[in-house]
Design an enzyme around this catalytic site. Sequence first.
Site, mmCIF file in Angstrom:
data_model
loop_
_atom_site.group_PDB
_atom_site.id
_atom_site.type_symbol
_atom_site.label_atom_id
_atom_site.label_comp_id
_atom_site.label_asym_id
_atom_site.label_seq_id
_atom_site.Cartn_x
_atom_site.Cartn_y
_atom_site.Cartn_z
ATOM 1 N N ASP A 20 4.033 8.464 -8.726
ATOM 2 C CA ASP A 20 3.521 7.553 -7.705
ATOM 3 C C ASP A 20 4.649 6.710 -7.105
ATOM 4 O OD1 ASP A 20 1.637 6.370 -6.115
ATOM 5 O OD2 ASP A 20 0.802 5.074 -7.669
ATOM 6 N N ASN A 68 -6.898 13.194 -3.005
ATOM 7 C CA ASN A 68 -5.835 13.024 -2.005
ATOM 8 C C ASN A 68 -6.163 13.642 -0.644
ATOM 9 O OD1 ASN A 68 -3.084 13.151 -4.399
ATOM 10 N ND2 ASN A 68 -4.015 11.380 -3.411
HETATM 11 C C1 FPP Z 1 2.102 9.694 -4.698
HETATM 12 O O1 FPP Z 1 2.858 8.776 -3.969
HETATM 13 C C2 FPP Z 1 2.617 11.034 -4.490
HETATM 14 C C3 FPP Z 1 1.914 12.104 -4.037
HETATM 15 C C4 FPP Z 1 0.489 12.083 -3.687
HETATM 16 C C5 FPP Z 1 2.575 13.396 -3.826
HETATM 17 C C6 FPP Z 1 3.488 13.834 -4.917
HETATM 18 C C7 FPP Z 1 4.297 14.918 -4.408
HETATM 19 C C8 FPP Z 1 5.579 15.106 -4.618
HETATM 20 C C9 FPP Z 1 6.443 14.272 -5.482
HETATM 21 C C10 FPP Z 1 6.203 16.211 -3.920
HETATM 22 C C11 FPP Z 1 6.607 17.404 -4.630
HETATM 23 C C12 FPP Z 1 5.960 17.896 -5.810
HETATM 24 C C13 FPP Z 1 6.106 19.171 -6.240
HETATM 25 C C14 FPP Z 1 5.588 19.524 -7.578
HETATM 26 C C15 FPP Z 1 6.755 20.241 -5.459
HETATM 27 P P1 FPP Z 1 2.137 7.893 -2.854
HETATM 28 O O2 FPP Z 1 2.240 8.607 -1.555
HETATM 29 O O3 FPP Z 1 0.736 7.570 -3.290
HETATM 30 O O4 FPP Z 1 3.028 6.610 -2.856
HETATM 31 P P2 FPP Z 1 2.543 5.120 -2.508
HETATM 32 O O5 FPP Z 1 1.603 4.706 -3.615
HETATM 33 O O6 FPP Z 1 3.826 4.363 -2.553
HETATM 34 O O7 FPP Z 1 1.925 5.160 -1.153
#
Ligand code: FPP
Length: 255
Positions: A20, A68
């Site tokens: 996250d 998501n």
């Molecule tokens: C949460 O951060 C992250 C995600 C929903 C996506 C995770 C994906 C990756 C790290 C990309 C690659 C993964 C693989 C396995 C190829 P957020 O967007 O909720 O962050 P925030 O809370 O700061 O808004």
Amino acid sequence: MVDPSEESTAIPSHVAIIMDGNGRWAKKKHMPRFLGHKAGVDTVRRCVEFCVKNNIKVLTLFAFSSENWRRPEKEVSLLMGLFISSLKKQIRLLHNQNIRLRIIGDKSQLPQKLQDEILRGETLTQSNTVMDLVVAANYGGQWDVTQSVKALAEEVKQGRLAPDDITEASITQNLSIQDLPNPDLFIRTGGECRISNFLLWQLAYSELYFTPVLWPDFGGAEFEDAIASFRGRERRFGHTSEQVEQGQVSNYVQG
Ligand code: FPP
């Protein structure tokens, strides 16, 4: 690298991570959220390296939850594109390192191109033995338990199983990663202290570790901190401290 000779709790066999903080990382740098996710892919690579070096046998990452899809359409579509391009680039590298890739979640709802890459990656790496990299995509812990219970209900309907024979073990056997050990250590980056519908059943006895570090900033030093915290814990699985000291503890005993 973690010093395996340090006498305390062993290195975890299975680490599960909620990655996250990508969006906030990008915002802090005045960049679009997508660049946070892109930077997050580099962190994934670093963490896989860390696991190989430290003999962590399973790494499970929450890449995209069933919830998501509620994100803006543009972000969802960029994320799907990023998953496809990352797989395209990483499958061969994972295979060369003898790493097995598995994707858990309701794959049928993912874009066809992504499903194709998943199939290619899972097939190519299926006999690899150094470690399992499990990526949860369109995954939810409640979905996982539900699909397990549905499979058992079907067995009952077919007359192959009596309701009284449904046990914790049979529910476990129908979950997505039934053949792997449950996570010893759960890590969530980004400061929130929630499990967010990740591996609900499998996390029953995991040690939980929350860090404010944003996912793109999570590296070897932060991973070592999490392992050090894990090694300082006493895992009792329902037993007493005295039983733990006498070595009478098994994580298969629930309670
Ligand atoms: C949460 O951060 C992250 C995600 C929903 C996506 C995770 C994906 C990756 C790290 C990309 C690659 C993964 C693989 C396995 C190829 P957020 O967007 O909720 O962050 P925030 O809370 O700061 O808004």
